[in-house]
Design a protein around this motif. Structure first.
Motif, short mmCIF file in Angstrom:
data_model
loop_
_atom_site.label_atom_id
_atom_site.label_comp_id
_atom_site.label_asym_id
_atom_site.label_seq_id
_atom_site.Cartn_x
_atom_site.Cartn_y
_atom_site.Cartn_z
N LEU A 60 6.38 23.13 -12.42
CA LEU A 60 6.99 24.35 -12.97
C LEU A 60 8.09 23.99 -13.97
CD1 LEU A 60 7.19 26.54 -9.76
CD2 LEU A 60 5.85 27.05 -11.82
N MET A 61 8.89 22.99 -13.65
CA MET A 61 9.95 22.57 -14.57
C MET A 61 9.35 22.08 -15.89
SD MET A 61 12.64 20.70 -11.98
CE MET A 61 13.76 20.21 -13.29
N LYS A 62 8.29 21.30 -15.80
CA LYS A 62 7.64 20.78 -17.00
C LYS A 62 7.02 21.91 -17.81
CE LYS A 62 4.25 17.48 -18.65
NZ LYS A 62 3.22 16.50 -18.30
N ALA A 63 6.33 22.83 -17.15
CA ALA A 63 5.68 23.94 -17.84
C ALA A 63 6.69 24.84 -18.56
CB ALA A 63 4.85 24.77 -16.86
N LEU A 64 7.87 24.98 -17.97
CA LEU A 64 8.90 25.84 -18.57
C LEU A 64 9.87 25.08 -19.45
CD1 LEU A 64 9.60 28.11 -15.47
CD2 LEU A 64 8.53 28.80 -17.63
N GLY A 65 9.72 23.77 -19.54
CA GLY A 65 10.59 22.95 -20.39
C GLY A 65 12.01 22.88 -19.87
N VAL A 66 12.16 22.85 -18.54
CA VAL A 66 13.48 22.83 -17.91
C VAL A 66 13.76 21.43 -17.37
CG1 VAL A 66 14.83 23.76 -15.99
CG2 VAL A 66 13.34 25.26 -17.30
N ASP A 67 14.93 20.89 -17.70
CA ASP A 67 15.35 19.58 -17.18
C ASP A 67 16.28 19.70 -15.99
OD1 ASP A 67 13.91 18.20 -19.14
OD2 ASP A 67 15.60 18.27 -20.54
N ASP A 68 17.01 20.81 -15.91
CA ASP A 68 18.01 21.00 -14.86
C ASP A 68 17.39 21.72 -13.66
OD1 ASP A 68 20.26 21.45 -13.31
OD2 ASP A 68 21.14 22.91 -14.69
N PHE A 69 17.26 21.01 -12.56
CA PHE A 69 16.68 21.54 -11.33
C PHE A 69 17.34 22.86 -10.93
CE2 PHE A 69 16.96 21.99 -6.73
CZ PHE A 69 15.64 21.86 -6.33
N HIS A 70 18.67 22.90 -11.00
CA HIS A 70 19.42 24.07 -10.54
C HIS A 70 19.29 25.28 -11.46
CE1 HIS A 70 21.08 21.86 -7.20
NE2 HIS A 70 21.30 20.86 -8.03
N ALA A 71 18.72 25.08 -12.63
CA ALA A 71 18.48 26.21 -13.53
C ALA A 71 17.28 27.03 -13.06
CB ALA A 71 18.26 25.72 -14.96
N LEU A 72 16.45 26.45 -12.21
CA LEU A 72 15.20 27.10 -11.82
C LEU A 72 15.07 27.32 -10.31
CD1 LEU A 72 12.89 27.98 -13.66
CD2 LEU A 72 11.75 25.85 -13.15
N PHE A 73 15.85 26.59 -9.53
CA PHE A 73 15.69 26.64 -8.08
C PHE A 73 17.01 26.89 -7.36
CE2 PHE A 73 12.38 23.92 -9.79
CZ PHE A 73 11.26 24.58 -9.34
#
Length: 103
Positions: A60-73
């Protein structure tokens, strides 16, 4: 039986996901396809009914281009005496089964 420390549970932050989907002009179904999971499973994650496995979190992080775990979870601390800490306080969750109440 005490099996040692319990790892915190991780939940998908649906508000952050919707903001990213809007910014990237993606649908929830498109995200599921990009992350290699079913739309139904993503729906369960978005609604807080399932906690994503580490491999799913990475996809999910890769698909959304997110590097920061806490930005998504969101991390949930384990309950001190068993039970589900944090989730019971969620105002969107319905309380189950007291007699005389529906829902």
């Amino acid at each position: 039986m005490n099996t040692g420390p319990v790892a915190p549970r991780v939940w998908l932050n649906p508000v952050a996901v919707w903001e990213l989907l809007d910014r990237l002009d993606l649908s929830q179904n498109q995200l599921a396809r990009l992350a290699g999971i079913s739309p139904g499973h993503l729906s369960l994650l978005m609604n807080g009914k399932r906690s994503p496995a580490p491999a799913v979190r990475r996809r999910l992080m890769k698909a959304l281009g997110v590097d920061d775990f806490h930005a998504l979870f969101i991390m949930e601390r384990p309950a001190a005496a068993g039970g589900s800490a944090g989730r019971a306080a969620d105002p969107k969750r319905k309380k189950r089964g007291t007699l005389g109440q529906s829902g």
